[in-house]
Design a protein around this motif. Structure first.
Motif, PDB file in Angstrom:
ATOM      1  N   THR A   1       0.824  -1.213   0.000  1.00  0.00           N
ATOM      2  CA  THR A   1       0.000   0.000   0.000  1.00  0.00           C
ATOM      3  C   THR A   1       0.857   1.261   0.000  1.00  0.00           C
ATOM      4  O   THR A   1       0.340   2.364  -0.174  1.00  0.00           O
ATOM      5  N   ASP A   2       2.167   1.109   0.184  1.00  0.00           N
ATOM      6  CA  ASP A   2       3.061   2.262   0.250  1.00  0.00           C
ATOM      7  C   ASP A   2       3.592   2.695  -1.120  1.00  0.00           C
ATOM      8  O   ASP A   2       4.279   3.715  -1.221  1.00  0.00           O
ATOM      9  N   LEU A   3       3.310   1.929  -2.159  1.00  0.00           N
ATOM     10  CA  LEU A   3       3.789   2.259  -3.503  1.00  0.00           C
ATOM     11  C   LEU A   3       2.630   2.505  -4.454  1.00  0.00           C
ATOM     12  O   LEU A   3       1.667   1.735  -4.472  1.00  0.00           O
ATOM     13  N   LYS A   4       2.733   3.584  -5.232  1.00  0.00           N
ATOM     14  CA  LYS A   4       1.801   3.791  -6.343  1.00  0.00           C
ATOM     15  C   LYS A   4       2.449   3.242  -7.609  1.00  0.00           C
ATOM     16  O   LYS A   4       3.654   3.453  -7.832  1.00  0.00           O
ATOM     17  N   VAL A   5       1.667   2.566  -8.450  1.00  0.00           N
ATOM     18  CA  VAL A   5       2.220   1.821  -9.576  1.00  0.00           C
ATOM     19  C   VAL A   5       1.377   2.013 -10.827  1.00  0.00           C
ATOM     20  O   VAL A   5       0.150   2.097 -10.755  1.00  0.00           O
ATOM     21  N   THR A   6       2.035   2.048 -11.981  1.00  0.00           N
ATOM     22  CA  THR A   6       1.373   1.869 -13.269  1.00  0.00           C
ATOM     23  C   THR A   6       2.359   1.179 -14.194  1.00  0.00           C
ATOM     24  O   THR A   6       3.571   1.157 -13.923  1.00  0.00           O
ATOM     25  N   ALA A   7       1.853   0.600 -15.284  1.00  0.00           N
ATOM     26  CA  ALA A   7       2.723  -0.139 -16.198  1.00  0.00           C
ATOM     27  C   ALA A   7       2.156  -0.105 -17.603  1.00  0.00           C
ATOM     28  O   ALA A   7       0.931  -0.035 -17.791  1.00  0.00           O
ATOM     29  N   ALA A   8       3.059  -0.149 -18.590  1.00  0.00           N
ATOM     30  CA  ALA A   8       2.640  -0.145 -19.996  1.00  0.00           C
ATOM     31  C   ALA A   8       3.630  -0.942 -20.821  1.00  0.00           C
ATOM     32  O   ALA A   8       4.834  -0.981 -20.509  1.00  0.00           O
ATOM     33  N   LYS A   9       3.126  -1.567 -21.879  1.00  0.00           N
ATOM     34  CA  LYS A   9       3.979  -2.306 -22.809  1.00  0.00           C
ATOM     35  C   LYS A   9       4.107  -1.506 -24.089  1.00  0.00           C
ATOM     36  O   LYS A   9       3.115  -1.161 -24.729  1.00  0.00           O
ATOM     37  N   ASN A  10       5.343  -1.191 -24.461  1.00  0.00           N
ATOM     38  CA  ASN A  10       5.618  -0.364 -25.630  1.00  0.00           C
ATOM     39  C   ASN A  10       5.541  -1.173 -26.927  1.00  0.00           C
ATOM     40  O   ASN A  10       5.629  -2.405 -26.918  1.00  0.00           O
TER      41      ASN A  10
END
Length: 499
Positions: free
Chosen positions: A442-451
């Protein structure tokens, strides 16, 4: 026999080593932190402890990314013209060059705005209904040269979104730069204005990717250039005038984005814009700003807008640290909870809770992560360059930019906001697909994408007072990574690891 046993033992050890290596996820980690890292490469390695894990799920696919970037304003372009050639080049390269932030989605103003040197219009002659005197001459000294120079160093090019703050006063009911409405009898002339603008910029070698119909149609309390629309009025203008005009002139490919103001009113606008096939036909999407709150992303509104029109763009078109004079050569301030916005002093009492003090870096990184995780496909910052006062701005509406300059001393300051934006723009490229993840911290904000090239970019924000050790997992492979306290990381996973 001893030789045989030694050989078998060696084979077992090699097999174990190979097995361990095959489970290791190869990554490149870039970090920007309050302690001084600026897109610095961070070494990774196995360790025994972890405080959480992040599992990347490429099979879960969401929106296609349009791009990230900032805005060309007359203020920024004017400042570049006052710098020495070396610093001017340094800034353009930092934003658009192959080793810089590689901005891919940008914005500019059509006619003047508050970050112009004065009020101006491309159609200054009163009652010039056929726009015979239309001219972009005002832009040729500062704005157009800056855009051209950026295009010259950008390997992949970038999209340009243009926004009017107001029609010429003679087209409006109050005959003023500020406030008022476009007279219905001038809807056709104003639509033609957009078309002529495209032609004029095309003649300069600059393609317009899209328009927002009006910057902040709800107004700005008549402080600087503005023009008011209701959702119904804007939609009638787009449906009956702007869309058909661009289509008739062979410009139907140019995107039209509606609304273009804060997210707290987004629902009521998309309800009108996308009420029917006829009303939504010419809208390519919706534009939004972030000024309604210093911490709230308004995820429900973003989700609602996406569900209302899942095949349309949802683009954050303007954001900045507003109502502040920039801090010069003071990285610490940008990591401190000392910034205030317009609402700190002026918001109505019922909205005061939305405008507490905030950390500029966290606001930027947190908003972009929150936007991406709620279907936003493009994110554009406001001015790319401002001076130590936070201008020039004819209304003295001072703001902060990622790059601050002192033209008299010919000095440049890349604030931590520049590096924050680069964590996204440099590593999440146009046509990337946002992908799924599972985060048990809960201490990390995350997002991810594949190029498109197969790389995966994972962006993390740690706002805590201590570092966090976590395990990044992709399929059967994993890597132990440490993110510093008060830091942003971009983790790049190469294509060979994503197969």
């Amino acid at each position: 026999m001893k030789l045989f046993l030694r050989t078998v033992l060696a084979l077992i050890i090699m097999a174990q080593m190979t097995s361990c290596d095959s489970k290791e996820l190869k990554v490149e980690v870039l970090e920007t932190s309050a302690s001084g890292n600026k897109l610095s490469t961070i070494l990774v390695g196995a360790h025994n402890k972890k405080q959480g894990s992040i599992q990347i799920k490429p099979e879960e696919k969401f929106q296609t990314i349009t791009g990230f970037g900032g805005s060309f304003t007359e203020a920024s372009a004017h400042l570049l013209n006052q710098l020495g050639a070396a610093n001017r080049k340094k800034i353009i390269e930092a934003y658009f060059g192959p080793n810089g932030a590689r901005y891919s989605l940008t914005r500019t103003h059509m006619n003047s705005c508050d970050f112009a040197l004065s009020n101006y219009s491309y159609a200054p002659v009163i009652d010039d209904l056929e726009l015979e005197h239309f001219s972009i001459e005002e832009d040729k000294e500062d704005l157009i040269p800056m855009i051209k120079e950026a295009l010259s160093v950008s390997e992949d090019g970038f999209k340009l979104l243009s926004s009017p703050w107001t029609a010429p006063p003679w087209m409006k009911d109050n005959k003023d730069w500020r406030g008022g409405k476009l007279l219905p009898e001038n809807y056709g002339t104003w639509a033609k204005f957009f078309s002529k603008y495209v032609d004029a910029y095309k003649a300069e070698g600059i393609d317009i990717w899209g328009f927002t119909v009006e910057n902040e149609p709800l107004g700005n309390d008549n402080n600087w250039e503005s023009m008011h629309y209701t959702p119904e009025e804007m939609t009638r203008f787009v449906e009956n005038h702007l869309g058909p005009r661009l289509e008739a002139d062979g410009k139907g490919h140019i995107k039209i984005l509606g609304y273009d103001q804060n997210r707290e009113h987004l629902n009521e606008w998309v309800d009108v814009m996308y009420a029917s096939e006829e009303t939504s036909k010419y809208y390519a999407g919706t534009a939004i700003h972030w000024y309604a709150s210093t911490f709230e992303v308004f995820p429900e509104a973003l989700q609602y807008a996406h569900q209302k029109a899942p095949n349309k763009h949802l683009i954050q078109s303007e954001a900045c640290v507003d109502a502040e004079v920039p801090k010069w050569q003071d990285d610490h301030w940008y990591w401190s909870k000392e910034a205030t916005d317009w609402g700190w002093d002026w918001a109505p009492e019922k909205d005061k809770h939305l405008h507490p003090k905030y950390v500029p870096v966290y606001r930027y990184a947190g908003d972009i992560i929150g936007c991406l995780n709620n279907w936003v496909d493009g994110w554009i910052d406001w001015n790319m360059v401002l001076d130590r006062q936070g201008g020039p701005n004819w209304f003295k509406n001072w703001c902060v930019a990622p790059v601050i300059v002192d033209p008299q001393a010919d000095e440049v300051y890349f604030t931590p906001l520049y590096h924050t934006l680069a964590h996204f723009s440099k590593y999440i490229r146009p046509n990337a697909i946002r992908i799924g993840w599972e985060n048990n911290s809960t201490d990390l904000k995350v997002t991810a994408a594949k190029n498109p090239d197969g790389t995966i970019a994972v962006v993390l924000l740690n706002q805590q007072d201590s570092k966090i050790d976590f395990e990044l997992i992709l399929g059967e492979k994993s890597q132990y990574i440490t993110i510093s306290e008060h830091a942003i990381q971009t983790i790049v996973i190469p294509p060979i690891e994503t197969n």
